[in-house]
Design an enzyme around this catalytic site. Structure first.
Site, PDB file in Angstrom:
ATOM      1  N   GLU A 128      79.434  61.882  73.221  1.00 49.14           N
ATOM      2  CA  GLU A 128      78.675  61.993  73.935  1.00 49.14           C
ATOM      3  C   GLU A 128      78.972  60.402  74.705  1.00 49.14           C
ATOM      4  OE1 GLU A 128      74.697  62.506  74.939  1.00 49.14           O
ATOM      5  OE2 GLU A 128      74.745  64.503  73.237  1.00 49.14           O
ATOM      6  N   GLU A 136      71.238  62.893  67.928  1.00 49.51           N
ATOM      7  CA  GLU A 136      70.402  62.349  68.319  1.00 49.51           C
ATOM      8  C   GLU A 136      69.583  62.176  67.473  1.00 49.51           C
ATOM      9  OE1 GLU A 136      70.584  60.753  72.377  1.00 49.51           O
ATOM     10  OE2 GLU A 136      72.625  60.606  72.103  1.00 49.51           O
ATOM     11  N   TYR A 186      75.982  55.353  75.453  1.00 46.02           N
ATOM     12  CA  TYR A 186      76.248  55.365  76.704  1.00 46.02           C
ATOM     13  C   TYR A 186      75.944  53.748  77.681  1.00 46.02           C
ATOM     14  CZ  TYR A 186      75.309  60.003  77.167  1.00 46.02           C
ATOM     15  OH  TYR A 186      75.889  61.112  77.362  1.00 46.02           O
ATOM     16  N   ARG A 213      81.725  71.434  72.051  1.00 46.67           N
ATOM     17  CA  ARG A 213      80.406  70.491  71.718  1.00 46.67           C
ATOM     18  C   ARG A 213      79.668  71.436  72.524  1.00 46.67           C
ATOM     19  NH1 ARG A 213      77.223  65.633  71.626  1.00 46.67           N
ATOM     20  NH2 ARG A 213      75.417  66.579  69.504  1.00 46.67           N
ATOM     21  N   ASN A 257      77.174  58.891  69.922  1.00 49.68           N
ATOM     22  CA  ASN A 257      76.697  58.843  71.123  1.00 49.68           C
ATOM     23  C   ASN A 257      77.013  57.854  71.795  1.00 49.68           C
ATOM     24  OD1 ASN A 257      76.724  61.536  70.512  1.00 49.68           O
ATOM     25  ND2 ASN A 257      74.853  61.783  71.290  1.00 49.68           N
ATOM     26  N   HIS A 295      70.003  70.321  68.737  1.00 49.41           N
ATOM     27  CA  HIS A 295      69.661  69.581  69.774  1.00 49.41           C
ATOM     28  C   HIS A 295      68.366  69.896  70.396  1.00 49.41           C
ATOM     29  CE1 HIS A 295      72.214  67.257  72.750  1.00 49.41           C
ATOM     30  NE2 HIS A 295      71.170  67.788  73.668  1.00 49.41           N
TER      31      HIS A 295
HETATM   32  C1  FCB Z   1      71.809  61.747  74.962  1.00 45.92           C
HETATM   33  C2  FCB Z   1      71.760  63.959  74.780  1.00 45.92           C
HETATM   34  C3  FCB Z   1      71.750  64.561  75.833  1.00 45.92           C
HETATM   35  C4  FCB Z   1      72.121  64.146  76.999  1.00 45.92           C
HETATM   36  C5  FCB Z   1      72.228  62.403  77.420  1.00 45.92           C
HETATM   37  C6  FCB Z   1      72.336  62.146  78.608  1.00 45.92           C
HETATM   38  O1  FCB Z   1      70.510  61.166  74.809  1.00 45.92           O
HETATM   39  O2  FCB Z   1      72.152  63.794  73.885  1.00 45.92           O
HETATM   40  O3  FCB Z   1      71.072  65.877  75.102  1.00 45.92           O
HETATM   41  O4  FCB Z   1      70.506  64.047  77.950  1.00 45.92           O
HETATM   42  O5  FCB Z   1      71.752  61.879  76.858  1.00 45.92           O
END
Ligand code: FCB
Length: 463
Positions: free
Chosen positions: A368, A164, A293, A75, A291, A119
């Site tokens: 992600e 995002e 985290y 990607r 995505n 992006h």
């Molecule tokens: C996301 C972004 C990516 C990267 C990660 C850690 O929000 O899409 O570009 O910075 O966080």
């Protein structure tokens, strides 16, 4: 169960501004991130993406790393100002040639190209004309999508329109911690809408080109919002509306949630939503990019005690959480990554299961997931990043649990292939499974890269 479906797609992800460098070469125009990073005081250590990982000049080397990792997909994102310098008009042939070489290089190595159109690097000229808060940007975006469909549509497997849009709208135009560093809540909500509209128009535009047989997608950083207690249900609802349903509603259901419109009534009347826009935003998709985290924890603010804003953003006018003055963002228990983000993979399982429940016919893909840690190079040259291995292992286990619970998850992309320019944090945060020495550009596999290669080869987690 630690095995994955036979057709599971393994990949890694990067983004143009974070890795390419070559910011003023071969006719590339300036983007809002060039402007942002060149403004003193906005990025840690004054870092910029001028050179980044020099990926523009080291394409073959980086493609060979992907090949050695054994991934089935990569990607990447296309820099809009590299291929259409001012955001309108004819393409810049040299810029398109770079992505054409990238795509061909992937295909030659049996790696499926997954291309993100946006992006975050808006051509500066479009920002000067108003940016995402103005409607014309959505129309320009669709035209850019059409040009890319014509140039690369016969070879790209999956198109991701936006990465995002939450960040583009709220961090770019409300909290101002991202480019273009504006702090205008009403403009941020207009940006939300024009991103949604631009997405839908871009999918339509792509489908009018050789890209018509490719898979269409969008990547959202959905927030898995939890309340401290049952009394916090309204805070959860409000944060969920602003961060998730503001995008899921128009894109997947063809309508903004009524509660979002009501919640934000003191900020905007949403008159920028014209007849037919919500239907235009809602185009059939083949897969939804997620995505993830960490989760988000909220509480209804009692109005008396000091209000917690533990999601790392400032309180007051420059909060990305528009019209959430009664919502507290509560600090979550550790452990934490170097971003200060708590590690909690259960949110990923729950988020995937929710999405499958709400949109049962739409396959999901993790576009992600990953972690920043302050990696050390040991005396023997090895980078023993066991905390990153543990993070990835936990989150991949969480993916298998979602699959067991019925979620249709088709793939997983590690963020990131290599250490890169982490936006306002510059090079101070390292997310790569491959280390980049930012002085010499030397690439070195971390232990996590070796581990990931083995997982990809086995199509299952160890143990
Ligand atoms: C996301 C972004 C990516 C990267 C990660 C850690 O929000 O899409 O570009 O910075 O966080």
């Amino acid at each position: 169960m630690t095995a994955f479906p036979d057709t599971f797609l393994w990949g890694t992800a990067t983004a143009a501004y974070q890795v390419e460098g070559a910011w003023n070469e071969d006719g590339r125009g300036p983007s809002i991130w060039d402007t942002f990073s060149h403004t003193p005081g906005l990025v840690t250590n004054g870092d910029t993406g001028d050179v980044a990982c020099d990926h523009y000049h080291r394409l073959e080397e980086d493609l060979d790393i992907l090949s050695a990792l054994g991934v089935g997909a990569y990607r990447f994102s296309i820099s809009w100002p590299r291929v259409q310098p001012g955001g309108q008009g004819p393409v810049n042939r040299a810029g398109v040639d770079f992505y054409s070489r990238l795509v061909d290089g992937l295909l030659a190595r049996d790696i499926a190209p997954v291309a993100t159109l946006y992006h975050w690097d808006l051509p500066q000229e479009l920002e000067d004309a108003g940016g995402w808060p103005v409607r014309d940007t959505a129309l320009r975006f669709a035209e850019y999508a059409r040009l890319m469909g014509e140039a690369l549509g016969d070879r790209v497997a999956t198109w991701i329109t936006l990465n995002e849009p939450w960040c583009s709208a709220y961090l770019g135009y409300a909290s101002g911690v991202h480019a273009p560093a504006r702090t205008e809540p009403a403009a941020a909500l207009a940006a939300v809408h024009h991103l949604n509209l631009g997405h839908g128009l871009a999918v339509q535009a792509l489908r009018s080109t050789a890209a018509r047989d490719a898979r269409m997608s969008v990547t959202l950083n959905l927030h898995h919002v939890r309340g401290v207690s049952e009394r916090d249900a309204d805070a959860v609802r409000r944060a969920d509306a602003l961060s998730n349903r503001a995008f899921l509603g128009p894109m997947l259901e063809g309508a903004y949630p009524r509660d979002l419109i009501a919640d934000t009534a003191s900020v905007t009347d949403w008159s920028f939503v014209l007849d037919g826009d919500e239907a235009a935003a809602c185009q059939p998709l083949d897969v939804l990019g997620v995505n993830y985290y960490n989760p988000t924890l909220v509480r209804q603010w009692d109005g008396a005690s000091a209000r917690e804003t533990a999601d790392g953003h400032q309180d007051g006018a420059a909060s990305p959480w528009i019209a959430c003055e009664d919502v507290e963002f509560v600090k979550q228990p550790g452990p934490y990554t170097e971003m200060g983000w708590n590690i909690d993979e259960t949110g990923l399982t729950e988020l995937l299961v929710r999405l499958h429940r709400d949109y049962p016919d739409l396959p999901l893909m993790i576009t992600e997931n990953g972690a920043a840690f302050p990696d050390e190079v040991d005396a023997d040259g090895r980078i023993r990043d066991e905390r990153r291995v543990d993070y990835l292992n936990r989150h991949l286990t969480a993916v298998t649990e979602a699959i067991t619970a019925g979620a249709d998850v088709r793939g997983y992309f590690v963020w990131s292939l290599m250490d890169n320019f982490e936006w306002a944090h510059g090079y101070a945060k390292r997310f790569g499974i491959v280390r980049v020495d930012h002085d010499t550009q030397l690439r070195t596999w971390k232990d996590s890269a070796h581990w990931y290669r083995d997982v990809v080869a086995a199509n299952k987690l160890p143990g």
